[in-house]
Design an enzyme around this catalytic site. Sequence first.
Site, PDB file in Angstrom:
ATOM      1  N   HIS A 193      91.024  73.407 122.638  1.00 49.38           N
ATOM      2  CA  HIS A 193      91.286  74.435 121.626  1.00 49.38           C
ATOM      3  C   HIS A 193      90.167  75.466 121.519  1.00 49.38           C
ATOM      4  CE1 HIS A 193      94.241  71.455 119.712  1.00 49.38           C
ATOM      5  NE2 HIS A 193      94.865  72.311 120.478  1.00 49.38           N
ATOM      6  N   GLU A 435     108.547  72.308 141.644  1.00 46.56           N
ATOM      7  CA  GLU A 435     107.192  71.778 141.454  1.00 46.56           C
ATOM      8  C   GLU A 435     106.954  70.461 142.180  1.00 46.56           C
ATOM      9  OE1 GLU A 435     105.430  72.967 137.428  1.00 46.56           O
ATOM     10  OE2 GLU A 435     107.327  72.011 136.902  1.00 46.56           O
ATOM     11  N   ASP A 459     101.568  72.280 140.332  1.00 46.97           N
ATOM     12  CA  ASP A 459     102.109  70.932 140.451  1.00 46.97           C
ATOM     13  C   ASP A 459     102.584  70.641 141.870  1.00 46.97           C
ATOM     14  OD1 ASP A 459     101.831  69.473 138.044  1.00 46.97           O
ATOM     15  OD2 ASP A 459     103.221  70.868 137.083  1.00 46.97           O
ATOM     16  N   CYS A 506     104.645  81.142 139.948  1.00 47.62           N
ATOM     17  CA  CYS A 506     103.857  81.270 138.720  1.00 47.62           C
ATOM     18  C   CYS A 506     102.664  80.321 138.699  1.00 47.62           C
ATOM     19  CB  CYS A 506     104.727  81.060 137.482  1.00 47.62           C
ATOM     20  SG  CYS A 506     105.492  79.437 137.419  1.00 47.62           S
TER      21      CYS A 506
HETATM   22  C1  PEP Z   1     102.622  74.997 137.954  1.00 47.52           C
HETATM   23  O1  PEP Z   1     102.765  73.768 137.972  1.00 47.52           O
HETATM   24  O2  PEP Z   1     102.298  75.668 138.942  1.00 47.52           O
HETATM   25  C2  PEP Z   1     102.818  75.754 136.710  1.00 47.52           C
HETATM   26  C3  PEP Z   1     102.805  77.069 136.705  1.00 47.52           C
HETATM   27  O3  PEP Z   1     102.990  75.067 135.559  1.00 47.52           O
HETATM   28  P1  PEP Z   1     101.776  74.354 134.777  1.00 47.52           P
HETATM   29  O4  PEP Z   1     100.500  74.862 135.357  1.00 47.52           O
HETATM   30  O5  PEP Z   1     101.986  74.709 133.347  1.00 47.52           O
HETATM   31  O6  PEP Z   1     102.049  72.911 135.080  1.00 47.52           O
HETATM   32 MG    MG Z   2     103.719  72.738 136.348  1.00 49.70          MG
END
Ligand code: PEP
Ligand code: MG
Length: 592
Positions: A193, A435, A459, A506
């Site tokens: 946080h 993922e 992931d 992403c």
């Molecule tokens: C990922 O796994 O690449 C992703 C964008 O999600 P997070 O980082 O929130 O797991």
């Molecule tokens: Mg992820």
Amino acid sequence: MSTVLDGSPGSEGMAAGTIFRLEWGVPVVPHRSIGKGHLAEEVDRFESALEWARSRLVEDKAATAERLGEVEGRIFDPQILMLQDPEVVDGTAGYIRENRLSAEWAFELRMLELRAMWSRTSHPMVLDRLNDLEDVMIRVLHRLLGKNDPADLVALDGDVIVVAPNLTPSLAVKLDLENVRGVATDHGTRTAHWVMIARSLELPAVVGLGNVSKKAQDGQPAMLDGRIGRVVLDPDDTDQATFQARRARISEWEKEIAVVTALEPVTLDGQHVELRVNLDLPGESAQALAHGADGVGLFRTEFLVAGRNSMPSEEEQYQVYRAAAEAFPQGAVYIRTFDLGGDKFPMFLHMPQEENPFLGWRAVRVCLDRPDLFRPQLRALLRATPHGDVRIMIPLVNDVDEIRQVRELLGEEAAGLERDGIPYNRGYKLGVMIETPAAALDAAELARYSDFFSIGTNDLVQYTLAVDRTNTRLARLYNPFHPAVVRQLHQVARVGRAAGIEVSVCGEMAANPLGALLLLGLDIHALSMAWPSIPEIKKFVREVRMEDARKAARKALAAPTSRDVISCLVEGAGDAVDQDSFAVRWSMPGYA
Ligand code: PEP
Ligand code: MG
């Protein structure tokens, strides 16, 4: 001689100054017993210390909400709740009454017990909770021992880099930004946080340095780079020169941001690239827009549940999703359903202790098992659809059945809205994150049920390589350029194209120029990243040709090792990447 300490990037930015060691620790508690006739009095003394701590935290919450926003203010809720938790209150009062311990001794004992209980897991979210516990412990014990509130920071002079074993949200919001240039801590994670607060305050921070609080001395000169997670103590002339050069480049770069922001993200040969933002907190929308985001590629909704002891209401969620959609009227807004479990534990779910949480009850698995949690989110998402181009994204999908089930629930919630006369967009889009290797290999089947794919490389890399993404000891092995990852990216891009659905990325890889080059070369034209990376990637995109990116990707696909993959990409990027700083900035395993 200089000492270089490497940790993790907490909050972007560079800082130079002298060290100030923040003394923020649990005081020594004398072990004192209480006479039988004074036990009730002692319990009262304990309760009034709790009440005092509660009112200080409520003040901090209000001040933070005013300074940074409501959501950031809620960061104090877990600590406020902890002060009312029967495990804390009744447990301590019990020790006073039954064992005749002084209030401070009883409280210390109870908190140490709780800490030991919670420490049995090493998940960042639980570690954040331990951080909250320590904050509460320090405050209440100081009060009970009649000491000054340690959160009342002394005035600091000059440019200061604050060093501490760890920080807490209450300390982070009290730092005097007139003088504090950066923060370096032994512990902490990017999701802690206080680190989120540091990012909101644009205060550079490096976390997880191990022993900076022991190595650094008050008044010692130091430099800190929050982007690469590095602290240099007693920097020598070479360090100073590197730092100054890098800082100059970044400040040049910052001047360019305004210019770059206004430019179109388009390659030299005319390919438009959609550059979107990953939002961890809704307050980041403004910075994302200022840095040229075309939309939101990933809105992580876990902030709505993290550290809370009750589920967020449908209405609260609707307001948040609607605001995100309205902030980006021109762009798509991909909102991910709760990705809980793994390293994200909400208090109210009572997540079971698991041997392998990343292979456990997480993401869509939790949501499908807990319709009481999931349905209000789906309904709130549907309600947000008339306010922009909202797209619903499911994390950690492995199997078409999971998509079918989500579609079914969405259909039922949509029918409910229809019955209630509440508007939603009937053409809403539902897609999945790719993922896991299972999803990548089975992408053709998943594509039949999905309106889009978004590849979560963070992931995907972890599951492909069987390397825990949170394990710092394995960081060297966590390589997004492993040939097995590259081939899966290729496969997913191909399948998406054949199915006529958008494929975006992403994960962190999209924020790395070489990663971006590879993705462009695989014909993935939508990239999403944290807002500070957007201008840099936009500038990079404008300096490359698709033709070169495709050639580099073709070579990378045939490369036998990660090192060879990276070499192909470095060669393909040519002058578009700063080759000198590259190894430092990305610390590529197998390359640097
Ligand atoms: C990922 O796994 O690449 C992703 C964008 O999600 P997070 O980082 O929130 O797991
Ligand atoms: Mg992820």
